[in-house]
Design an enzyme around this catalytic site. Structure first.
Site, PDB file in Angstrom:
ATOM      1  N   GLU A 111      -4.583  50.784  16.327  1.00  0.00           N
ATOM      2  CA  GLU A 111      -3.865  51.255  15.146  1.00  0.00           C
ATOM      3  C   GLU A 111      -3.132  50.070  14.538  1.00  0.00           C
ATOM      4  O   GLU A 111      -2.717  49.166  15.251  1.00  0.00           O
ATOM      5  CB  GLU A 111      -2.862  52.329  15.589  1.00  0.00           C
ATOM      6  CG  GLU A 111      -2.017  52.924  14.521  1.00  0.00           C
ATOM      7  CD  GLU A 111      -1.016  53.954  15.066  1.00  0.00           C
ATOM      8  OE1 GLU A 111      -0.209  54.431  14.259  1.00  0.00           O
ATOM      9  OE2 GLU A 111      -1.023  54.255  16.273  1.00  0.00           O
TER      10      GLU A 111
ATOM     11  N   GLU B 113      -7.027  35.534  12.176  1.00  0.00           N
ATOM     12  CA  GLU B 113      -6.599  36.581  13.100  1.00  0.00           C
ATOM     13  C   GLU B 113      -6.022  37.781  12.352  1.00  0.00           C
ATOM     14  O   GLU B 113      -6.265  38.922  12.730  1.00  0.00           O
ATOM     15  CB  GLU B 113      -5.592  36.032  14.114  1.00  0.00           C
ATOM     16  CG  GLU B 113      -6.211  35.126  15.159  1.00  0.00           C
ATOM     17  CD  GLU B 113      -7.148  35.847  16.122  1.00  0.00           C
ATOM     18  OE1 GLU B 113      -7.083  37.092  16.252  1.00  0.00           O
ATOM     19  OE2 GLU B 113      -7.954  35.150  16.761  1.00  0.00           O
TER      20      GLU B 113
ATOM     21  N   PRO C  16       7.427  29.371  31.141  1.00  0.00           N
ATOM     22  CA  PRO C  16       7.076  28.654  32.374  1.00  0.00           C
ATOM     23  C   PRO C  16       5.953  29.369  33.143  1.00  0.00           C
ATOM     24  O   PRO C  16       5.982  30.593  33.292  1.00  0.00           O
ATOM     25  CB  PRO C  16       8.377  28.667  33.187  1.00  0.00           C
ATOM     26  CG  PRO C  16       9.460  28.843  32.188  1.00  0.00           C
ATOM     27  CD  PRO C  16       8.863  29.701  31.095  1.00  0.00           C
TER      28      PRO C  16
ATOM     29  N   GLU D 181      -7.740  41.466  12.717  1.00  0.00           N
ATOM     30  CA  GLU D 181      -7.001  42.537  13.375  1.00  0.00           C
ATOM     31  C   GLU D 181      -6.455  43.595  12.426  1.00  0.00           C
ATOM     32  O   GLU D 181      -6.284  44.744  12.831  1.00  0.00           O
ATOM     33  CB  GLU D 181      -5.850  41.949  14.202  1.00  0.00           C
ATOM     34  CG  GLU D 181      -6.356  41.118  15.362  1.00  0.00           C
ATOM     35  CD  GLU D 181      -5.248  40.630  16.275  1.00  0.00           C
ATOM     36  OE1 GLU D 181      -4.099  41.092  16.146  1.00  0.00           O
ATOM     37  OE2 GLU D 181      -5.556  39.770  17.118  1.00  0.00           O
TER      38      GLU D 181
END
Length: 183
Positions: A131, A84, A105, A88
């Site tokens: 960005e 990831e 929850p 990214e």
């Protein structure tokens, strides 16, 4: 949410099963469980700061967040966290330590947070970010998700010994988050 039984194809109905309302097949008795989704994220240190990406998708589009995303079935958590980060931010990241597991929850996402260090690559926004930037840990923008403050506190607590009381921490020993903009 499922509508049909994966065992026999019958239409699922809401009934009490295992102590709470669940979707159950009246034909074969199959009980459908809404399992959680596991996501990972990394507080990435680079050049004395923290790497954040401005999201270009929902939830929380246009908000800043740690590099993060869902774990694929069969994928090792730390491998998903590194993947990831690369997707990214363009950065190759070393996972240094586990910060914690977080849940809210009513939300089926279980978020596993890590601390990491950029060890290679080039800081460039991937397809999921508008960005990417390195922020001073004491001067962060508003962050996207409810658990982000707790994640930063866990990161800062682990850094306290290495940085002293003033490093990533404010003078009272807690992370300082300045709100520059609303998501």
């Amino acid at each position: 949410m499922a509508s049909f039984c994966r065992e026999c194809g019958g239409r699922l109905e809401e009934r009490e099963a295992f102590g709470q309302p669940r979707l159950v097949c009246p034909d074969c008795g199959y009980v459908h469980f809404e399992d959680p989704k596991v996501a990972v994220g990394v507080v990435v240190e680079m050049d004395g700061g923290i790497v954040l990406g401005k999201r270009n998708h929902d939830p929380m589009m246009y908000c800043w967040s740690f590099p993060s995303g869902f774990v694929d079935a069969g994928e090792v958590l730390e491998d998903a966290a590194r993947r990831e980060c690369m997707e990214e931010t363009g950065l190759d990241v070393r996972i240094d330590r586990l910060l914690g597991a977080y849940s809210t929850p009513g939300n089926r996402v279980v978020f596993i947070a890590y601390a990491g260090t950029a060890v290679g690559g080039e800081l460039v926004p991937g397809e999921e970010c508008i960005e990417v930037r390195v922020f001073d840990p004491t001067d962060l923008p508003d962050l996207a998700f409810p658990n982000d403050t707790a994640i930063l506190e866990a990161w800062a607590a682990g850094r306290e010994g290495a940085l002293g009381r003033e490093g990533a921490l404010g003078s009272e020993g807690s992370i300082v988050i300045l709100r520059e903009e609303a998501c």
